[in-house]
Scaffold this motif. Structure first.
Motif, PDB file in Angstrom:
ATOM      1  N   THR A  66       0.845  -1.115  -0.086  1.00  0.00           N
ATOM      2  CA  THR A  66      -0.085  -0.053   0.062  1.00  0.00           C
ATOM      3  C   THR A  66       0.705   1.226  -0.031  1.00  0.00           C
ATOM      4  OG1 THR A  66      -1.892  -1.138   1.130  1.00  0.00           O
ATOM      5  CG2 THR A  66      -1.443   1.260   1.245  1.00  0.00           C
ATOM      6  N   SER A  67       0.907   2.114  -1.269  1.00  0.00           N
ATOM      7  CA  SER A  67       1.657   3.343  -1.197  1.00  0.00           C
ATOM      8  C   SER A  67       0.779   4.453  -0.912  1.00  0.00           C
ATOM      9  CB  SER A  67       2.111   3.285  -2.568  1.00  0.00           C
ATOM     10  OG  SER A  67       1.030   3.387  -3.613  1.00  0.00           O
ATOM     11  N   PHE A  68      -0.191   4.413  -0.809  1.00  0.00           N
ATOM     12  CA  PHE A  68      -1.177   5.386  -0.230  1.00  0.00           C
ATOM     13  C   PHE A  68      -2.742   5.058   0.147  1.00  0.00           C
ATOM     14  CE2 PHE A  68      -4.708   8.701  -1.420  1.00  0.00           C
ATOM     15  CZ  PHE A  68      -4.080   9.707  -0.657  1.00  0.00           C
ATOM     16  N   SER A  69      -2.948   5.494   1.240  1.00  0.00           N
ATOM     17  CA  SER A  69      -3.930   5.335   2.008  1.00  0.00           C
ATOM     18  C   SER A  69      -5.077   6.422   2.553  1.00  0.00           C
ATOM     19  CB  SER A  69      -4.193   4.120   2.790  1.00  0.00           C
ATOM     20  OG  SER A  69      -5.284   3.856   3.644  1.00  0.00           O
ATOM     21  N   GLU A  70      -6.160   6.860   2.328  1.00  0.00           N
ATOM     22  CA  GLU A  70      -6.821   7.885   2.977  1.00  0.00           C
ATOM     23  C   GLU A  70      -8.245   7.514   3.243  1.00  0.00           C
ATOM     24  OE1 GLU A  70      -6.920  12.551   1.680  1.00  0.00           O
ATOM     25  OE2 GLU A  70      -8.345  10.810   0.668  1.00  0.00           O
ATOM     26  N   GLN A  71      -8.555   7.897   4.475  1.00  0.00           N
ATOM     27  CA  GLN A  71      -9.995   7.710   4.766  1.00  0.00           C
ATOM     28  C   GLN A  71     -10.495   9.088   5.485  1.00  0.00           C
ATOM     29  OE1 GLN A  71     -11.585   3.931   6.529  1.00  0.00           O
ATOM     30  NE2 GLN A  71     -12.169   5.082   8.262  1.00  0.00           N
TER      31      GLN A  71
END
Length: 453
Positions: free
Chosen positions: A364-369
């Motif tokens: 996972t290189s980018f994760s946003e919630q």
């Protein structure tokens, strides 16, 4: 770099310049030129912006066109035609989204290679007349004629998904400033056609052309389920869960499809509760003291393949001479092969030669919630009631008793700048509806995935 773009409209049967017409020819032709090559894109429609005309394709169209090589280009080489889709996202996640801070991830790449060779000339007498008259060199004798067009038609089909959300995402670019708009994001979905000419000779020059295109969902193939529930008849109830047994049940009701369009006004929903067993005093207490929390959450995840290389062990010391060691290996391998043939053992090469390689692990290189909308409601303000029958009669006692004790009706606003749902390998954009009902120390919750396109 795009040098110039020209557009024209003509019937599909008017293309007579290419040697072989593509299967899918649309009415609009966009022409782009760089050194040594020209690209013609056939598209059903066009979009004009500050950068000029851009070809627009639907997700069920075939991307077709023609590449024309200049007569001075080398006579052999490779034409690489690619469609590339990229997802731009802000980096780092906590920073204010801007063009300078965005990173790009290529989630789609479809490439077609055309091997270019000297064209075949059917009129041999005309060929020899041109050859003796012009006296060109032997390597350019077949192609160094301005009267001959070196055109190469191509056609590429876009992949289709089996379920909603699995198709290629549409092009998306925020039209307004994302700062101060909770529904907008700093992400962008873009597509482009890349054409490169690679001559076989080292003396020949390489040409490269990148052309942006727009990919959009076709209305005829779009889901029509988003309109269900407008009449109030097609709804589905999903229960809210609690950690311990309590004398009440809560549920949230949404349109059956759970699919909504960004251009629509809102997402309608109901939150209901029922006491078990029925207790009028407890019902009034819950209806007055409960707190309902509603939130719309957007989750973005970018996963890239992780290259894993096995560690090479250090060479072990050997006391034997290299010549003696090689002789031992050769003898043991010959005896092993003879035993396998005698015992009927299948060779490992025959068993695994057609086995596909395993997928590379993803990281996972980018994760946003992010919560893009939230609301807090005090108490259940309404008591459900049955509508009167068409003949004027009242509902029966059994129908009246089946109604919940309390009801809250609400709507979650939508915005056209919202990023649509994406379900593609490496890129995921999901929306969730978080509902919770708090009464005293008890908290009932539910997370419901919704599709927004």
């Amino acid at each position: 770099m795009r040098r110039r773009a020209m557009t024209e409209s003509h019937p599909a049967s008017s293309d007579t310049t290419s040697r072989t017409a593509p299967l899918a020819v649309y009415s609009h032709v966009s022409t782009y030129r760089v050194s040594q090559l020209e690209l013609q894109l056939y598209s059903p429609s066009l979009k004009v912006d500050s950068k000029g005309p851009i070809a627009v394709f639907n997700d069920h169209d075939r991307l077709s066109g023609k590449v024309i090589l200049d007569w001075q280009a080398y006579h052999t080489g490779k034409l690489n035609i690619a469609i590339e889709g990229s997802f731009a996202y802000p980096e780092p996640p906590g920073a204010t989204p801007s063009v300078s801070e965005r990173k790009k991830y290529t989630f789609f790449n479809l490439t077609k290679t055309i091997n270019v060779s000297p064209p075949q000339i059917n009129d041999s007498s005309r060929f020899f007349r041109e050859a003796f008259r012009r006296r060109p060199s032997g390597s350019y004798i077949s192609v160094n004629s301005p009267s001959m067009e070196r055109s190469y038609p191509f056609e590429m089909s876009l992949p289709q998904g089996c379920r909603p959300g699995e198709e290629l995402p549409s092009s998306f670019s925020p039209t307004t400033d994302t700062e101060g708009n909770p529904f907008a994001s700093g992400c962008e979905i873009s597509y482009k056609v890349i054409v490169s000419w690679e001559p076989d000779a080292s003396a020949g020059s390489i040409s490269h052309l990148e052309v942006p295109i727009v990919l959009q969902s076709e209305g005829d193939f779009e889901s029509k389920d988003a309109g269900l529930g407008a009449s109030g008849d097609c709804w589905v109830e999903m229960p809210l869960k609690t950690e311990r047994p309590i004398p009440m049940h809560c549920a949230v009701a949404l349109p059956t499809s759970v699919t909504f369009c960004r251009s629509s006004l809102s997402i309608p929903y109901f939150v209901v509760f029922t006491t078990t067993p029925r207790a009028p005093l407890l019902t009034r207490e819950i209806a007055a003291d409960s707190t309902i929390a509603v939130a719309l959450v957007r989750q973005i995840t970018i996963q890239q393949p992780q290259m894993v290389f096995p560690l090479t062990p250090p060479p072990s010391p050997s006391r034997e001479s290299p010549v003696r060691l090689l002789r031992r290996v050769a003898k043991s391998s010959s005896r092993l092969n003879l035993k396998r043939k005698r015992d009927g053992i299948v060779d490992f090469g025959d068993e695994f030669k057609d086995k596909p390689l395993p997928d590379l692990p993803l990281r996972t290189s980018f994760s946003e919630q992010k919560v893009i909308y939230s609301d807090l409601i005090l108490g259940f303000s309404k008591r459900p009631r049955h509508r009167d029958c068409e003949d004027g009669s009242h509902p029966t006692l059994e129908e009246q008793s089946s109604l919940p004790d309390g009801l809250h009706k609400g709507k979650i606003p939508l915005h056209k700048e919202m990023l649509p749902c994406i379900d593609w390998p490496g890129v995921s954009v999901k929306y969730y509806l978080d509902i919770s009902v708090m009464n005293g120390i008890d908290d009932m919750r539910a997370r419901i995935p919704v599709r927004i396109y």
